[in-house]
Each structure stands twice: as structure tokens, then as C-alpha cells.
Scaffold this motif. Structure first.
Motif, short mmCIF file in Angstrom:
data_model
loop_
_atom_site.label_atom_id
_atom_site.label_comp_id
_atom_site.label_asym_id
_atom_site.label_seq_id
_atom_site.Cartn_x
_atom_site.Cartn_y
_atom_site.Cartn_z
N LEU A 1 50.07 -48.53 88.98
CA LEU A 1 50.24 -48.90 87.57
C LEU A 1 51.50 -48.29 86.94
O LEU A 1 51.61 -48.24 85.72
CB LEU A 1 49.00 -48.57 86.73
N ILE B 1 49.07 -40.22 83.34
CA ILE B 1 48.19 -40.93 84.27
C ILE B 1 48.20 -40.24 85.63
O ILE B 1 47.15 -39.91 86.19
CB ILE B 1 48.62 -42.41 84.43
N HIS B 2 49.37 -39.96 86.16
CA HIS B 2 49.48 -39.53 87.55
C HIS B 2 49.37 -38.02 87.73
O HIS B 2 49.40 -37.54 88.86
CB HIS B 2 50.78 -40.07 88.14
N LYS C 1 42.36 -40.07 85.45
CA LYS C 1 43.24 -41.21 85.19
C LYS C 1 43.84 -41.77 86.49
O LYS C 1 43.95 -42.98 86.65
CB LYS C 1 44.36 -40.80 84.23
N THR C 2 44.19 -40.87 87.41
CA THR C 2 44.73 -41.31 88.69
C THR C 2 43.70 -42.14 89.45
O THR C 2 44.02 -43.20 90.02
CB THR C 2 45.14 -40.10 89.55
N ALA D 1 43.36 -45.55 87.81
CA ALA D 1 44.54 -46.37 88.11
C ALA D 1 44.48 -46.90 89.54
O ALA D 1 44.79 -48.08 89.79
CB ALA D 1 45.81 -45.55 87.89
N ALA E 1 46.97 -50.36 81.28
CA ALA E 1 47.82 -49.20 81.55
C ALA E 1 48.03 -48.37 80.28
O ALA E 1 48.03 -47.13 80.32
CB ALA E 1 49.17 -49.66 82.11
N LEU F 1 45.04 -46.22 79.59
CA LEU F 1 44.96 -45.03 80.44
C LEU F 1 45.73 -43.85 79.85
O LEU F 1 45.54 -42.71 80.30
CB LEU F 1 45.50 -45.33 81.83
#
Length: 239
Positions: free
Chosen positions: A54, A84-85, A90-91, A94, A122, A125
Motif C-alpha cells: 500500500l 503504516i510500515h 497497521k503493517t 496493509a 490507505a 490506515l
């Protein structure tokens, strides 16, 4: 020919000794696969740091519309996506949503509505993780609207007929249905927007049964061999 399009990274995997294939959902061309030779080189058109699920990009790519793998000329990041990452919940969400898109849109033509839907997901998130537990359920159910088999509810119905895509009051005369206990979470989310779904009280087990029911629903309407491999990991993270 060259195309310019916004895109979302979904997945990447090694190809040969130094290359990588990246799967993306693009606004202009739908789901595409791109070959990134020498992916770890400083001259790579798509750095490894931008291959997260994403990740949003502006993409310039060569498209031949034949059996060759397409190639990328240049990319520009359009969202930073660190929140997110760098966050396990969140990861995981995604990764799950990217897998759902990979496994369900391969035979679809370019669809700007699906792209806009991914874009909205996205953005969702990026909100606090405590408000995201229902997002995978909402996302997986809502995607069926764009794929053409969004379920509907009959008056007083709480049993989901997986073949007909309808919540009815009785058990159908075939085995492909979800009882009230499995379809309860879906019925609560059905027809609602994401802001309306954020605060719906659902236990982790109810959400999981709803997602497993949707997996069966997708199998019936798209591909009987389809499965969402990241679902169990997602359940552990959200529990």
C-alpha cells in the motif's frame, strides 16, 4: 508506450539473482507486474524502501500490452506511509488488504473506482491503530461491491446465502450458507461507511468468523481455490 499513472504497491518477490518483480494496482492499467532489474542499485527506478504494501506512487512505465514483463522508467513517492510500515497492526492490515487485492483483481480491467477505494483505505490506515480493528472486515466486504457481488439483506434475514449473496430468514436448500453466528459481523457492517464501522463493537472472534465467511463467499463467486493466507496472522495481531 509510456504511461503515467498513480499506483499502489501490493507485493514483491525475487526474480533471478538481482531482479525483483513488483505487483501494483494502477489507476490506468489495473493490476500489473513490473520487472525491476538490479533492484538494490542506486539507479533502480524503484528503491526497495518503497516496496511496502500500500505504498502510494506516481509511476511512469513502459507498457507493451503483450506477454513481456513491463518495466518502470521512474517513480515518485506520494505518501510517506511511515505510520503504516512502522506499526505492527497497521503493517498486518496493509499486508492483508494487499493480498486480498492481489487474489481478487487479477482478471479485472482497469477500474478507477477500485483504485479510489484502495486510496481511501490507505488513508484510513494513517488514523490511530486503536480505531482500525474493523477495517479488514469493512474492506473485504466493500470490495465485493466493486467486483459485482455485494450481498444484500432481506427483511428479518440473518442467515447469509453464499450463492445468492443475500441475508434471509431461513436456511437455504444447499450447504453454502453462513449461520447467524458467522454472518453477524457482516450484517452489522453491511451498507455502512467506514466512519460508521469504526466504533461497531465486535469481538476478535466475531470479526474472524466474518472474514472467514467472506473468504468462502469469494471462493464461490471468483475462484474455489482462493484463500487469504495472511488471515490467521491478522487475527493474532488484532486479538
Amino acid at each position: 508506450m509510456l504511461i503515467k499513472t498513480p499506483a499502489f504497491v501490493l507485493h514483491h518477490f525475487p526474480y533471478g539473482e538481482r531482479s525483483i518483480i513488483v505487483r501494483m494496482y494502477t489507476r490506468e492499467a489495473g493490476l500489473q507486474s513490473y520487472l525491476i532489474p538490479s533492484a538494490r542499485s542506486k539507479k533502480s527506478p524503484l528503491p526497495l524502501a518503497l516496496m511496502h504494501p500500500l505504498q502510494s506512487l506516481d509511476l511512469v512505465a513502459y507498457h507493451h500490452n503483450d506477454d513481456r514483463l513491463e518495466r518502470i522508467k521512474e517513480t515518485h513517492r506520494t505518501n510517506r506511509a511511515e505510520s503504516i510500515h512502522n506499526h505492527p497492526i497497521k503493517t498486518s492490515i496493509a499486508q492483508y488488504m494487499a493480498e486480498v487485492l492481489l487474489r481478487t483483481t487479477a482478471d479485472q480491467e482497469a477500474n478507477s473506482e477500485i483504485f479510489d477505494f484502495i486510496q481511501d483505505a490507505a488513508k484510513a490506515l494513517e488514523t490511530p491503530a486503536k480505531n482500525l480493528a474493523n477495517l479488514p472486515l469493512y474492506f473485504t466486504l466493500k470490495l465485493t461491491e466493486y467486483l459485482g457481488f455485494y450481498p444484500h439483506a432481506l427483511s428479518g434475514g440473518c442467515v447469509l446465502d453464499l450463492r445468492e449473496g443475500s441475508f434471509g430468514p431461513g436456511i437455504p436448500h444447499h450447504p453454502d450458507y453462513a449461520p447467524e453466528s458467522d454472518g453477524e459481523a457482516l450484517l452489522k457492517v453491511l451498507g455502512k461507511t467506514w466512519p460508521e464501522c469504526q466504533d461497531i463493537p465486535l469481538s476478535a472472534d466475531r470479526r474472524m468468523s466474518g472474514l472467514k465467511t467472506l473468504e468462502k463467499y469469494y471462493k464461490i463467486h471468483l475462484n474455489e481455490r482462493l484463500s487469504f493466507k495472511s488471515l490467521d496472522v491478522l487475527h493474532l495481531v488484532l486479538s
